[in-house]
Design an enzyme around this catalytic site. Structure first.
Site, PDB file in Angstrom:
ATOM      1  CB  CYS A 220      -0.906  -0.001   1.230  1.00 23.00           C
ATOM      2  SG  CYS A 220      -2.030   1.424   1.297  1.00 23.00           S
TER       3      CYS A 220
ATOM      4  CB  CYS B 200      -2.143   3.805   8.022  1.00 26.50           C
ATOM      5  SG  CYS B 200      -3.176   4.610   6.774  1.00 26.50           S
TER       6      CYS B 200
ATOM      7  CB  CYS C  38      -1.629  -0.321   8.128  1.00 26.95           C
ATOM      8  SG  CYS C  38      -2.173  -1.452   6.845  1.00 26.95           S
TER       9      CYS C  38
ATOM     10  CB  CYS D 292     -15.859  -7.388   5.079  1.00 23.72           C
ATOM     11  SG  CYS D 292     -17.187  -7.346   6.310  1.00 23.72           S
TER      12      CYS D 292
ATOM     13  CB  CYS E  21     -19.335  -4.689   3.724  1.00 24.65           C
ATOM     14  SG  CYS E  21     -18.640  -3.103   4.268  1.00 24.65           S
TER      15      CYS E  21
ATOM     16  CB  CYS F 185     -19.339  -0.251   7.750  1.00 31.72           C
ATOM     17  SG  CYS F 185     -18.278  -1.192   8.873  1.00 31.72           S
TER      18      CYS F 185
ATOM     19  NE  ARG G 298     -18.984  -5.861  11.832  1.00 35.61           N
ATOM     20  CZ  ARG G 298     -19.070  -5.041  10.803  1.00 35.61           C
ATOM     21  NH1 ARG G 298     -17.996  -4.554  10.248  1.00 35.61           N
ATOM     22  NH2 ARG G 298     -20.250  -4.727  10.309  1.00 35.61           N
TER      23      ARG G 298
END
Length: 400
Positions: free
Chosen positions: A65, A69, A72, A109, A142, A202, A272
């Site tokens: 990526c 972040c 992550c 998801c 999702c 979400c 969740r």
């Protein structure tokens, strides 16, 4: 405790607690944690009974990526030894989703690392959504693909997506401390785009990154204002090879208080338990079911989760039941409002998903022998952090 009685009354009326009341929940002592759980549990049961919704993550594209972040494992510069692979083909993703559905998952998801999807990526994910729906028309899908451009949410909705996940993660005032390649406002904009397209929004948070109580309260109140249908609460999995690998601030009691505070602020929303529950809640996971009405089944994105059969046993032993495919998750007033107008995960430990971009895998291998002496409560449980090595992107069967 007057505070808890007040919060229960407000939760049953869908009335927001004050900021001071939310902070007071986080400030309660470990001696009071069962009282806090019991109080928030009344609100949870009022709106969701004893149903537990199961969700299943499929990591469509892992690693590499360009975003930075800090939490992550898929980030730019990550040295975490995670699985790295490019886009799964629709039939591969559909097969992975089917494993979760057969294990009892009601929602799948679909997550992909990256800043956001290209139009070609949206086409690719749309084909995957259609393939999943052809196999099981009733399953909820999702998508969690990062920042959305104009028109992309609408295209995903047309392809059959039911929801879109994009987490706020932390408070606006501290967001720049964990990410510099995009802004908090970018994330809010994507949640708005999902809402506007008629997708169920979400959006959640990651706890355990060194944030203050004030930061946690800020982000949960921001989420209440955004009004998503589901709020995933991730607990940071400090993955080796990431900037936050040494951040071990959570205890099971702290996690329970965070979930309770979230329930009081968002009483009628699907809360969740997402990445990190096995690492930080550990044997206290069943208590968390009294606060949250939704969990991820099995593995996360890049880290291992509890074995799927153990999740099902835990739910049954705690006196809860898996929500059926034909049951409506949200209270009627929320579904009516969405149908009439508007509309994961980050591993917070790894990297986004319906609730989080953090982990993904099987339950961590048990140590060969019991430790010679009891662990201190504050001792990091690095033994519970394991990189996912099976399921999507591998030739091994998934954990579902």
């Amino acid at each position: 405790m007057d505070l808890l009685n007040t919060l229960v009354d407000k939760g049953l009326r869908r009335e927001s607690p004050t900021r001071e009341e939310a902070l007071a929940v986080l400030a309660t002592s470990d001696d009071d944690v069962l009282d806090v759980v019991a109080a928030a549990g009344k609100v949870r049961r009022h709106w969701f009974g004893r149903r537990v919704k199961l969700n299943y993550l499929v990591n469509l594209k892992s690693g590499l990526c360009p975003e930075d972040c800090s939490y992550c494992s898929q980030r730019l510069g990550s040295k975490a030894e995670i699985l790295k692979y490019t886009w799964l083909k629709p039939d591969q993703a559909s097969a992975a989703a089917a494993a979760g559905v057969s294990g009892g998952a009601k929602r799948v998801c679909l997550v992909a690392s990256g800043r956001g999807p290209t139009d070609r990526d949206v086409d690719r994910v749309s084909d995957t959504i259609r393939a999943i729906k052809e196999q099981n028309e009733s399953v909820e899908v999702c998508a969690c693909l990062g920042l959305l451009s104009d028109g992309q949410a609408e295209r995903l909705r047309e392809a059959g997506a039911d929801a879109y996940n994009h987490n706020l993660n932390t408070s606006e005032s501290t967001y720049g401390d964990i990410t510099t390649t995009h802004t908090y406002a970018d994330r809010v904009d994507t949640v708005h785009k999902a809402h506007a397209a008629g997708l169920s929004a979400c959006s959640g948070l990651i706890a355990g990154m060194g944030e203050s109580d004030e930061d946690l309260v800020d982000v949960v109140f921001s989420l209440r204002e955004l009004d998503p249908d589901s709020v995933p609460v991730n607990f940071l999995i400090p993955m080796e090879g990431t900037p936050l690998a040494k951040e071990w601030h959570l205890t099971p009691q702290r996690c329970l208080r965070i979930l309770a505070m979230t329930r009081f602020v968002c009483p009628d929303v699907e809360v969740r338990i997402a990445g990190g529950r096995e690492v930080h809640l550990r044997t206290m996971q069943p208590l968390a079911l009294h606060l949250a009405n939704s969990i991820f089944l099995g593995d996360y994105l890049t880290s291992e989760g509890q074995a799927g059969h153990a999740d099902l046993e835990m739910i049954a032993d705690a006196g809860f039941e898996v929500e059926g495919a034909g049951e409506v998750t949200l209270p009627e007033h929320r579904t009516a409002a969405r149908d009439g107008g508007c509309g994961s995960h980050e591993d917070g430990v790894g990297a986004g998903g319906c609730g989080s971009h953090a982990g993904g895998g099987v339950c961590a291998p048990a140590p060969a022998a019991a430790p010679a002496s009891p662990r201190l409560a504050e001792e990091p449980r690095t033994d519970l952090v394991a990189v996912r090595r099976r399921g999507a992107g591998t030739d091994l069967a998934p954990n579902a």
